[in-house]
Design a protein around this motif. Structure first.
Motif, PDB file in Angstrom:
ATOM      1  N   THR A  56       0.217  -1.014  -0.352  1.00  0.00           N
ATOM      2  CA  THR A  56       0.041  -0.234   0.121  1.00  0.00           C
ATOM      3  C   THR A  56       0.543   1.001   0.333  1.00  0.00           C
ATOM      4  OG1 THR A  56      -0.460   0.097   2.111  1.00  0.00           O
ATOM      5  CG2 THR A  56      -2.116  -1.026   1.292  1.00  0.00           C
ATOM      6  N   PRO A  57       0.534   2.667  -0.558  1.00  0.00           N
ATOM      7  CA  PRO A  57       1.155   3.981  -0.490  1.00  0.00           C
ATOM      8  C   PRO A  57       1.699   4.382   1.078  1.00  0.00           C
ATOM      9  CG  PRO A  57      -0.475   4.104  -1.268  1.00  0.00           C
ATOM     10  CD  PRO A  57      -1.261   2.936  -1.074  1.00  0.00           C
ATOM     11  N   GLU A  58       1.376   3.532   1.947  1.00  0.00           N
ATOM     12  CA  GLU A  58       2.135   3.621   3.560  1.00  0.00           C
ATOM     13  C   GLU A  58       2.736   3.172   4.173  1.00  0.00           C
ATOM     14  OE1 GLU A  58      -2.174   2.649   3.499  1.00  0.00           O
ATOM     15  OE2 GLU A  58      -2.039   4.969   2.906  1.00  0.00           O
ATOM     16  N   GLY A  59       2.932   2.016   2.985  1.00  0.00           N
ATOM     17  CA  GLY A  59       4.397   1.085   2.841  1.00  0.00           C
ATOM     18  C   GLY A  59       3.998  -0.126   3.486  1.00  0.00           C
ATOM     19  N   LYS A  60       2.707  -0.991   3.751  1.00  0.00           N
ATOM     20  CA  LYS A  60       2.776  -1.805   4.028  1.00  0.00           C
ATOM     21  C   LYS A  60       2.496  -3.306   3.264  1.00  0.00           C
ATOM     22  CE  LYS A  60       3.832  -0.448   8.841  1.00  0.00           C
ATOM     23  NZ  LYS A  60       4.329  -0.101   9.167  1.00  0.00           N
ATOM     24  N   ALA A  61       2.361  -4.641   3.370  1.00  0.00           N
ATOM     25  CA  ALA A  61       1.931  -5.453   2.922  1.00  0.00           C
ATOM     26  C   ALA A  61       1.377  -6.961   3.586  1.00  0.00           C
ATOM     27  CB  ALA A  61       2.504  -6.018   1.645  1.00  0.00           C
ATOM     28  N   ILE A  84       3.507  -6.366   7.120  1.00  0.00           N
ATOM     29  CA  ILE A  84       4.817  -5.817   7.659  1.00  0.00           C
ATOM     30  C   ILE A  84       5.593  -4.981   6.054  1.00  0.00           C
ATOM     31  CG2 ILE A  84       5.077  -8.541   6.994  1.00  0.00           C
ATOM     32  CD1 ILE A  84       5.873  -8.414   4.000  1.00  0.00           C
ATOM     33  N   PRO A  85       6.528  -4.211   6.243  1.00  0.00           N
ATOM     34  CA  PRO A  85       6.924  -3.111   5.886  1.00  0.00           C
ATOM     35  C   PRO A  85       7.589  -3.575   4.125  1.00  0.00           C
ATOM     36  CG  PRO A  85       8.796  -3.402   6.894  1.00  0.00           C
ATOM     37  CD  PRO A  85       7.478  -5.170   7.485  1.00  0.00           C
ATOM     38  N   CYS A  86       6.897  -2.980   3.742  1.00  0.00           N
ATOM     39  CA  CYS A  86       7.101  -2.974   2.318  1.00  0.00           C
ATOM     40  C   CYS A  86       7.684  -1.267   1.365  1.00  0.00           C
ATOM     41  CB  CYS A  86       6.228  -3.750   1.011  1.00  0.00           C
ATOM     42  SG  CYS A  86       5.722  -2.849   1.000  1.00  0.00           S
TER      43      CYS A  86
END
Length: 183
Positions: A56-61, A84-86
């Motif tokens: 996602t644009p928030e940096g989460k998967a 998790i962070p992405c």
């Protein structure tokens, strides 16, 4: 007195919120599990973005995690999803941006590619700010300081050489080192 009663009430609630069933299975809320009490599957890597699928644009998967044996979650048995962070990407390649900066940076093509149209036009009209702007942009893109204008990250291989910038501010604590002492 009120603080000690609050602490006792908190400890009582946390102890009794985790229960064991009659067959020795530990039943708890999945959000309270500690590392080692669950195992997450590897993320599915999207070949276009080289990031976990569903970033996602928030940096989460999200990935699916499974509890250890004899641990059961209240919600849905033994599996749950964990974030998790992405690095959110929208299609700008790091290699392309760097090559455009090296070979066509004097015409501002690198900045047009990244979405900075005004800077690209200024570089085009001044021949890359007399080649000094081109050199600066090569350094800024190579160190990943300049990123795409939409706020996303570059597409870099998932196991590739992405740069993680560590910043320091007034709230950062420095551990004293032995060699700092003046004798």
């Amino acid at each position: 007195m009120a603080q000690s009663l609050t602490v006792l009430l908190f400890l009582f609630c946390t102890f009794f919120s985790k229960t064991f069933s009659e067959d020795g299975v530990y039943v708890t809320n999945c959000s309270t599990l500690q590392m080692g009490q669950y195992l997450c599957s590897d993320p599915v890597i999207d070949p276009k973005t080289q990031q976990p699928a569903g970033c996602t644009p928030e940096g989460k998967a999200k990935v699916t995690c499974y509890t250890a044996p004899n641990i059961v979650c209240n919600e849905n048995n033994s599996s749950f999803e964990k974030e998790i962070p992405c690095r959110y990407t929208t299609g700008y390649s790091y290699e392309t941006a760097l090559l455009l900066s090296v070979f066509l940076g004097m015409f501002g093509i690198d900045r047009f590619y990244l979405g900075y149209h005004a800077v690209g036009l200024a570089k085009f009209c001044t021949l890359g700010f007399m080649f000094l702007g081109q050199l600066i942009d090569i350094i800024l893109i190579a160190t990943q300081v300049v990123k795409p204008a939409d706020g996303s990250e570059y597409i870099i291989n998932y196991y590739g050489a992405g740069i993680e910038v560590i910043r320091m501010d007034n709230m950062t604590y420095r551990m004293p080192q032995a060699d700092w002492e003046v004798k």
